[in-house]
Each structure stands twice: as C-alpha cells, then as structure tokens.
Design a protein around this motif. Structure first.
Motif, PDB file in Angstrom:
ATOM      1  N   GLY A 106       0.395  -1.316  -0.272  1.00  0.00           N
ATOM      2  CA  GLY A 106       0.156  -0.174  -0.731  1.00  0.00           C
ATOM      3  C   GLY A 106       0.689   1.359   0.495  1.00  0.00           C
ATOM      4  N   ASN A 107       0.227   2.485   0.057  1.00  0.00           N
ATOM      5  CA  ASN A 107       0.745   3.961  -0.476  1.00  0.00           C
ATOM      6  C   ASN A 107       2.542   3.821  -0.985  1.00  0.00           C
ATOM      7  OD1 ASN A 107      -0.725   4.485   2.115  1.00  0.00           O
ATOM      8  ND2 ASN A 107       0.456   2.984   3.364  1.00  0.00           N
ATOM      9  N   GLY A 108       2.326   3.356  -2.294  1.00  0.00           N
ATOM     10  CA  GLY A 108       3.014   3.473  -3.671  1.00  0.00           C
ATOM     11  C   GLY A 108       4.039   2.617  -2.857  1.00  0.00           C
ATOM     12  N   LYS A 109       4.131   1.182  -2.166  1.00  0.00           N
ATOM     13  CA  LYS A 109       5.615   1.074  -1.358  1.00  0.00           C
ATOM     14  C   LYS A 109       5.352  -0.733  -2.236  1.00  0.00           C
ATOM     15  CE  LYS A 109       6.497   3.730   1.694  1.00  0.00           C
ATOM     16  NZ  LYS A 109       6.928   4.901   2.888  1.00  0.00           N
ATOM     17  N   TYR A 110       6.429  -1.099  -2.064  1.00  0.00           N
ATOM     18  CA  TYR A 110       6.280  -2.746  -2.538  1.00  0.00           C
ATOM     19  C   TYR A 110       7.604  -3.028  -0.658  1.00  0.00           C
ATOM     20  CZ  TYR A 110       7.207  -7.618  -5.108  1.00  0.00           C
ATOM     21  OH  TYR A 110       7.186  -8.112  -5.358  1.00  0.00           O
ATOM     22  N   PHE A 111       7.465  -4.167  -0.687  1.00  0.00           N
ATOM     23  CA  PHE A 111       8.298  -4.729   0.846  1.00  0.00           C
ATOM     24  C   PHE A 111       8.958  -6.182  -0.131  1.00  0.00           C
ATOM     25  CE2 PHE A 111       8.872  -7.032   4.512  1.00  0.00           C
ATOM     26  CZ  PHE A 111       9.788  -6.611   4.592  1.00  0.00           C
ATOM     27  N   SER A 112      10.146  -5.753  -0.539  1.00  0.00           N
ATOM     28  CA  SER A 112      11.044  -7.503  -0.336  1.00  0.00           C
ATOM     29  C   SER A 112      12.011  -8.039   0.008  1.00  0.00           C
ATOM     30  CB  SER A 112      11.314  -7.202  -2.175  1.00  0.00           C
ATOM     31  OG  SER A 112      11.983  -8.585  -2.705  1.00  0.00           O
ATOM     32  N   THR A 113      12.337  -9.336   0.016  1.00  0.00           N
ATOM     33  CA  THR A 113      13.238  -9.721   1.167  1.00  0.00           C
ATOM     34  C   THR A 113      14.019 -11.379   0.086  1.00  0.00           C
ATOM     35  OG1 THR A 113      11.730  -8.960   3.370  1.00  0.00           O
ATOM     36  CG2 THR A 113      13.723 -11.523   3.106  1.00  0.00           C
ATOM     37  N   SER A 114      15.401 -10.576   0.042  1.00  0.00           N
ATOM     38  CA  SER A 114      16.317 -12.118  -0.561  1.00  0.00           C
ATOM     39  C   SER A 114      17.073 -12.466   0.728  1.00  0.00           C
ATOM     40  CB  SER A 114      16.557 -11.046  -1.573  1.00  0.00           C
ATOM     41  OG  SER A 114      18.010  -9.967  -1.258  1.00  0.00           O
ATOM     42  N   TYR A 115      17.748 -13.444   0.147  1.00  0.00           N
ATOM     43  CA  TYR A 115      18.617 -13.577   1.080  1.00  0.00           C
ATOM     44  C   TYR A 115      19.370 -15.073  -0.238  1.00  0.00           C
ATOM     45  CZ  TYR A 115      16.643 -18.648   0.692  1.00  0.00           C
ATOM     46  OH  TYR A 115      16.285 -20.095   1.252  1.00  0.00           O
ATOM     47  N   LEU A 116      20.898 -15.165   0.767  1.00  0.00           N
ATOM     48  CA  LEU A 116      21.811 -16.186   0.267  1.00  0.00           C
ATOM     49  C   LEU A 116      22.287 -16.297   1.352  1.00  0.00           C
ATOM     50  CD1 LEU A 116      23.898 -16.391  -1.878  1.00  0.00           C
ATOM     51  CD2 LEU A 116      25.067 -14.247  -1.344  1.00  0.00           C
ATOM     52  N   VAL A 117      22.700 -18.033   1.346  1.00  0.00           N
ATOM     53  CA  VAL A 117      23.808 -17.966   2.281  1.00  0.00           C
ATOM     54  C   VAL A 117      25.027 -18.312   1.639  1.00  0.00           C
ATOM     55  CG1 VAL A 117      24.398 -20.770   3.034  1.00  0.00           C
ATOM     56  CG2 VAL A 117      21.621 -20.353   2.627  1.00  0.00           C
ATOM     57  N   TYR A 118      26.066 -18.483   2.670  1.00  0.00           N
ATOM     58  CA  TYR A 118      27.343 -18.155   2.007  1.00  0.00           C
ATOM     59  C   TYR A 118      27.872 -18.818   3.256  1.00  0.00           C
ATOM     60  CZ  TYR A 118      31.636 -15.105   0.801  1.00  0.00           C
ATOM     61  OH  TYR A 118      32.616 -15.013   0.080  1.00  0.00           O
ATOM     62  N   PHE A 119      29.074 -19.419   3.138  1.00  0.00           N
ATOM     63  CA  PHE A 119      29.990 -20.284   4.242  1.00  0.00           C
ATOM     64  C   PHE A 119      29.195 -20.550   4.784  1.00  0.00           C
ATOM     65  CE2 PHE A 119      32.609 -18.159   1.470  1.00  0.00           C
ATOM     66  CZ  PHE A 119      33.968 -19.173   1.258  1.00  0.00           C
ATOM     67  N   GLY A 120      27.852 -21.008   4.839  1.00  0.00           N
ATOM     68  CA  GLY A 120      27.698 -21.543   6.040  1.00  0.00           C
ATOM     69  C   GLY A 120      26.582 -19.985   6.292  1.00  0.00           C
TER      70      GLY A 120
END
Length: 326
Positions: A106-120
């Motif tokens: 809402g209110n012109g916003k987008y929420f995004s989550t990303s992740y990466l597994v790096y050396f455990g």
C-alpha cells in the motif's frame, strides 16, 4: 439501500427515559461499528489496473529459462497480462529478488526480502521499493527467521502476514512482519504443520493460503486457525507465489517445476483450479500482486437516518437506520 431494524429488551426496573438513553447509546455504537466496517472496505483499491484493455499481474521474477540460457539474471519488476501470456520488464532492479518473500504494502510501496547462504551463514536483506518507479527507497539487514515463503498485505489491519521459517529453521510458522522494522524478528501467531506456497488477502480482509500439499485454507488472522476449503490439486517443486484478484475473488497461483511453469485461477469457494496459461519461459515468480487503479476505488456510503424508540409498556426498544446501497 435497505432499512435495518434491531429490537432490544430492558430490565423491569428501568424507566422509559433510562431505556431510551441506553438505546440511543447502543444505537450509536452499532452505527459506528457499521461505519467502521464500511470505512475499512473503502480503503480497498480493487487493484485491477488494465494495460491496453486487459488486466495485469505484477511480480518479482526469481528465474527464467532465458536467463539461464543467456547466463544473465535480470531481476526487477515484471508485468504479466491475465488474458494471455506475456512478460514485460517494468524496471530492472537487483534488489527485487524475492527469495524470502515480497508483497505490495500500500501507499505506493513494495516490500521485498532476499537471502543468500554464504559459507554456512544466511545473509538476509529487506528492501522497501517505490512502486511508482521501482527504485529502492531503503535496505535493512535481517535474520533467517524473517525469511518467508510468501507474504500478503492486509489493508484492514495494515499488517504484512506470511509463512515464515521457525526459530529452529526446521519448519514454518504463520506470523507478521513490520516492513518499517524489518531488522526486528517477525511475530509468530502459530506454528504450521506444513509450509504454504502462497498467501493472500481478499478485498474483504479474509486471508487465504495454499499449502505445499495443495490444500486451500481460510486462515484466521488473529489465531491462525485454518479452515479447509478443499484440495486444489496444485503443487510446486520450487518456491512460488499467488495473489487474489479483488474483482473476481479468484486466487491466482503459479506452479513451478523443472519442465514447466503455469498460472492457475483458484475458486475460493470450492478450491477448484483452472489453468490460465503456461509461463513459456519457465518463470519462477515471487511477490505477486494486482496493481492499484485509482479509477476503480470502492466508494461506500455511511449509514443514515439513525433513530431509536423505547416502549415503556413492553420494556423493548427499536433501533433502525438506512444501510447504504454501495
């Protein structure tokens, strides 16, 4: 437009004047409750933007066959017509890589989550994106517990609900996350017997989820109690997403396998699924939503002509008001 009438009873020791005062007080409370519900629905934007006469879906893209072939990932916000397959990149933005869930908030916003597994180590990042130009507003480091399979924004409570990893990273929980405080741990509502492939909220504020097994549930937002609607027959090998079209109340859901990806429309009453089309570039999608259209805002009126009458002889009262037509 309809006239609604409610009857009340009062104790024998109450005078007509006291009963009338009490009735008017309760009448005002009842009308206020109705008006609050109407106001909540007024905040809904049916999210049925049309491009060139056709309804569209917007979504992040995690993978395409062509990306693998060309050896280049082109993350960003994409648009897909509902009527027939097509893929248009609205804006390239490497922060829109929703491996940990995403949703329009809402209110012109987008929420995004990303992740990466790096050396455990699991490295998590949350992004607030401007939905007008798809540029990044801010980024915040997160934690593994805030990784979601899918997220959904609820216009009634203003909360973002999702299927998150549990603390042990061995299963899933239903909970909420605050996009403005994403460095804080998500709030757990209840544990889940299985993960969800998709979660979305309809235009009336009801939350639905499609479990990994393919079963469609209606979910109580307060307790997490799940009511089974039926088996869609749809599963997905890879993480995916879905969104409810507020105009038709169909739950659009994507299945993603090595050999194919497809878009389906699921009936929220019966769980029956119908294929819309195949995603011919083998897309894996995340953070799907129906974009807002200011021209299609729902406009509802408040109740009017509120009146109350108390009858001393029968010790009853009558409350009436006119409900809006829209």
């Amino acid at each position: 437009m309809a006239v609604l009438t409610l009857m009340f009873g009062f104790s024998a020791g109450m005078s007509a004047q006291e009963g009338e005062v009490l009735l008017k007080r309760d009448a005002a409370k009842a009308a206020n409750r109705v008006n609050r519900q109407i106001k909540a629905v007024q905040t809904v934007k049916p999210l049925d933007l049309r491009t060139g006469g056709g309804k569209v879906i917007r979504t992040g893209v995690l993978s395409k066959d062509s990306w693998i072939t060309n050896g280049a990932q082109e993350f960003g916000m994409y648009e897909y017509p509902v009527a027939a397959y097509g893929s248009t990149c609205l804006k390239r933005n490497g922060d829109i890589d929703p491996t940990g869930g995403a949703t329009y908030i809402g209110n012109g916003k987008y929420f995004s989550t990303s992740y990466l597994v790096y050396f455990g180590m699991t490295l998590v990042n949350h992004y607030l994106i401007d939905a007008n130009n798809w540029t990044t507003i801010s980024s915040t480091s997160g934690m593994a517990e805030n990784i979601a399979r899918d997220l959904a924004y609820d216009f009634v409570t203003g909360k973002v609900y999702g299927c998150f990893r549990n603390d042990e990273q061995s299963g899933y929980v239903f909970g909420t996350i605050d996009p403005n405080k994403s460095d804080e741990k998500r709030t757990v509502i209840t544990s889940l017997a299985e993960g969800w492939n998709a979660v979305s909220v309809d235009r009336y504020g009801k939350l639905y989820a499609i479990a990994v097994s393919g079963v469609l549930y209606e979910v109580d937002k307060g307790s997490g109690a799940m009511t089974k609607i039926g088996d869609t027959g749809l599963t997905s090998k890879y993480q995916t997403t879905g969104a409810i079209d507020p105009e038709t109340n169909k739950f659009y859901f994507v299945t993603c396998f090595d050999e194919s990806s497809s878009l389906y429309a699921v009936d929220l009453q019966t769980a029956k699924a119908e294929k819309v089309y195949d995603l011919t570039d083998g897309e894996q999608l995340g953070g799907m939503f129906f974009p807002e259209s200011a021209a299609s805002d729902v406009t509802l009126s408040a109740v009017t002509n509120l009146s109350a009458f108390f009858d001393d002889a029968t010790r009853t009262g009558v409350l009436s008001f006119v409900a809006p037509a829209t």
